[in-house]
Write an enzyme that holds these catalytic residues in place. Structure first.
Site, PDB file in Angstrom:
ATOM      1  N   LEU A   7       0.833  -1.203   0.000  1.00 41.51           N
ATOM      2  CA  LEU A   7       0.000   0.000   0.000  1.00 41.51           C
ATOM      3  C   LEU A   7       0.864   1.247   0.000  1.00 41.51           C
ATOM      4  O   LEU A   7       1.827   1.351   0.761  1.00 41.51           O
ATOM      5  CB  LEU A   7      -0.907   0.027   1.236  1.00 41.51           C
ATOM      6  CG  LEU A   7      -1.712   1.318   1.445  1.00 41.51           C
ATOM      7  CD1 LEU A   7      -2.788   1.441   0.376  1.00 41.51           C
ATOM      8  CD2 LEU A   7      -2.333   1.358   2.832  1.00 41.51           C
ATOM      9  N   GLU A  30       0.315 -12.373  -3.883  1.00 40.55           N
ATOM     10  CA  GLU A  30      -0.926 -12.986  -3.427  1.00 40.55           C
ATOM     11  C   GLU A  30      -2.130 -12.153  -3.854  1.00 40.55           C
ATOM     12  O   GLU A  30      -2.317 -11.026  -3.391  1.00 40.55           O
ATOM     13  CB  GLU A  30      -0.914 -13.124  -1.901  1.00 40.55           C
ATOM     14  CG  GLU A  30      -2.137 -13.811  -1.325  1.00 40.55           C
ATOM     15  CD  GLU A  30      -2.043 -13.999   0.179  1.00 40.55           C
ATOM     16  OE1 GLU A  30      -3.049 -14.363   0.785  1.00 40.55           O
ATOM     17  OE2 GLU A  30      -0.953 -13.763   0.742  1.00 40.55           O
TER      18      GLU A  30
END
Length: 451
Positions: free
Chosen positions: A239, A272
Site C-alpha cells: 500500500l 498474493e
C-alpha cells in the site's frame, strides 16, 4: 332480522365502549457503518477539523459491526475519525441527535472502534492533538530498527528510502488499520517470524531543525520453504498511502522487492491475489526487465517471425506460441519471475515485437483467443465431449452444476448447444477484448515507440 333492544329509559345510560388503538412501532432498520463514519488522514493538528483534510475511502467498515454491519439505536449519527499519519493515533468524534431502542438495542460504539484502532484510539481530543508533538519521532524510532535498502527515488526525491523490518508490535500499530481500510484484509500475524515489512519513508525538513520521517507506504512479504533447499518470496500486502499515490512510490517498492529476491537468490517471487492496478504496474516493470534480458530474445524473435509469416485463420489446429521451457527457467533463475507472471508478460512482449501492425493483429488476436479459450473452457476447444449442465439444488442454485463426458460425442453435441455455444463465444470475445486492451495499455508505457 331482529336486533337487541336497548334498556328501558329508567335504567342509567351507559356510554359505548371505546376501542383502544394499538400502534406498532417500526423496527429500527439501523444504519450501515460505512454510511455514518468518515475517516480523515492528518499530518498536523492544524489539519484536524480543517475542511480540506484528506478523507480516506475505506474498503469496508461494516465487518466490525454485528447485524450485517449496521449500527442501531441512533438518530442522526455521525462519527468523524481523525487518524494521524505521524503517530497513527486516532480520535473519534461521535455526535447524534438522540438514542432509542427500536427493537435491536443500542449499539455500543466503543468496542467496535477499538477493534479497528486497538490501543491507538485516544479518548480525549486534547490528548490526540498533543501526539503530533510528543510522538513526532515515532516513524523514526520504527525505521531505526530496520535495515535500509537501496532505492532509486522517484521524481528526484533523494531523501526517500526503504527500510526492511522484522515484524513486531510497533509495526502492527499502524499496519493493522491501513490493511483494513485500503487493502480489505486482516492484519498480519506478528507472532509469525516469516513476515517482514518494507517501509518507504521520506525525510521532512522541520523549520526548527532536525528531520522528521514521513511514512509513504509499506509492503508485507513472507518467505515460504521451497523443496529441496530454497525459499519462495511472496508479496502479501502492499500500500502507498492515498496522498502519495500516482507518484511512483508503489513502483519503487516493487523494484526493491525484485532486487531483494535476486539478492537473496530465492526460488521466485509471487504476489498474493494482486488487484488489477497492482498487476498492471507489476507487469510494466517485468516487461521492461524482459525486453533487455538476452537469454529469451532468440525464442521471442522466432515466435514473432512465425506470427508475421503464417496465416492462423487457415490452421485447423491450435498452434503453440508460448515460450519454451528453457526460457521460462532462465527467467525464473535470473529475474525471479514466476511462470504464471512470465506467461502474462510474454503476450505483451509479442505485441511489442509486432509493433501493432494491422496485418499481424488478426494472428495475434487468434493466439490470445486460443489461450483464453484453453484457460476458461479447457485445452480442447471442442470440449472433447465434455458437457456442463446446471443442476439446481437447495444449497445454491447458482453454483450447482454437473460435468460429464459423453462417449457419443456427436449425439451429445446436439443437446442445447446452439444457445450455449453462442453465449460462450460472446463471453470469450469479451474476455479477449479486455485482455488485448490491457496489453495495449502496458505496451504503450514500456515500448520505446509508444505503441
Amino acid at each position: 332480522m331482529g336486533t337487541k333492544n336497548q334498556s328501558s329509559s329508567s335504567a342509567p345510560a351507559t356510554e359505548p365502549k371505546k376501542r383502544r388503538r394499538v400502534g406498532f412501532s417500526k423496527t429500527d432498520p439501523g444504519v450501515e457503518a460505512s454510511e455514518c463514519i468518515k475517516i480523515y488522514l492528518v499530518s498536523s493538528k492544524e489539519e484536524v477539523d480543517a475542511p480540506d483534510s484528506y478523507c480516506i475511502q475505506p474498503v469496508d467498515l461494516n465487518i466490525f459491526f454485528e447485524e450485517d454491519g449496521k449500527i442501531f439505536g441512533y438518530q442522526g449519527l455521525k462519527i468523524t475519525v481523525w487518524l494521524s499519519s505521524i503517530s497513527f493515533h486516532a480520535y473519534a468524534d461521535i455526535t447524534f441527535e438522540s438514542t432509542s431502542d427500536g427493537g435491536k438495542g443500542i449499539t455500543d460504539l466503543k468496542p467496535a472502534l477499538q477493534n479497528i484502532f486497538a490501543e491507538n484510539l485516544v479518548e480525549r481530543k486534547d490528548d490526540f492533538l498533543q501526539t503530533f508533538s510528543t510522538e513526532s519521532d515515532y516513524v523514526q524510532s520504527i525505521v531505526s530498527k530496520g535495515e535500509t535498502l537501496q532505492l532509486k527515488a522517484p521524481n528526484g526525491h533523494n531523501s526517500d528510502s526503504v527500510n526492511q523490518l522484522t515484524t513486531d508490535s510497533d509495526v502492527e500499530v499502524f499496519f493493522s488499520p491501513f490493511a483494513i481500510f485500503f487493502i480489505g484484509s486482516n492484519a498480519i500475524d506478528i507472532t509469525d517470524p516469516g513476515w517482514e515489512i518494507l517501509l518507504i519513508v521520506q525525510k521532512k525538513n522541520e523549520e526548527l531543525g532536525g528531520n522528521q520521517l514521513k511514512l509513504l507506504g509499506f509492503a508485507a512479504i513472507y518467505r515460504f520453504y521451497h523443496y529441496p533447499d530454497s525459499l519462495r518470496l511472496r508479496l502479501g500486502q502492499i500500500l502507498v498511502l492515498p496522498p502519495y499515490q500516482q507518484k511512483g512510490y508503489g513502483r519503487c517498492l516493487l523494484e526493491v522487492l525484485n532486487n531483494l529476491a535476486i539478492g537473496e537468490d530465492v526460488h521466485d517471487l509471487t504476489v498474493e491475489e494482486p488487484l488489477d492496478s497492482l498487476q498492471h504496474v507489476r507487469t510494466c516493470i517485468d516487461v521492461q526487465r524482459l525486453l533487455v534480458f538476452t537469454p529469451i530474445q532468440e525464442a521471442l524473435d522466432s515466435t514473432i517471425l512465425r506470427l508475421k509469416q503464417e496465416n492462423l485463420s487457415k490452421k485447423t489446429q491450435t498452434c503453440h506460441f508460448g515460450p519454451p521451457p528453457s526460457a521460462i527457467e532462465d527467467v525464473r533463475k535470473s529475474l525471479k519471475i514466476n511462470k504464471k507472471q512470465f506467461l502474462q508478460c510474454w503476450e505483451v512482449l509479442i505485441y511489442v515485437g509486432l509493433e501493432s501492425v494491422d496485418k499481424y493483429m488478426e494472428n495475434y488476436r487468434t493466439i490470445i483467443s486460443d489461450r483464453i479459450r484453453a484457460d476458461v473452457i479447457g485445452k480442447d476447444s471442442g470440449a472433447a465431449g465434455k458437457r456442463l449442465v446446471e443442476f439446481p439444488t437447495d444449497y445454491d442454485q447458482e453454483m450447482a452444476f454437473v460435468m460429464f463426458k459423453s462417449k457419443n460425442v456427436e449425439a451429445s453435441s446436439s443437446i442445447e448447444m446452439d444457445e450455449d455455444q453462442a453465449n460462450q463465444e460472446q463471453q470469450l470475445k469479451q474476455l479477449v477484448d479486455e485482455r488485448i486492451k490491457q496489453i495495449k495499455s502496458i505496451a504503450q508505457k514500456v515500448s520505446p515507440r509508444g505503441l
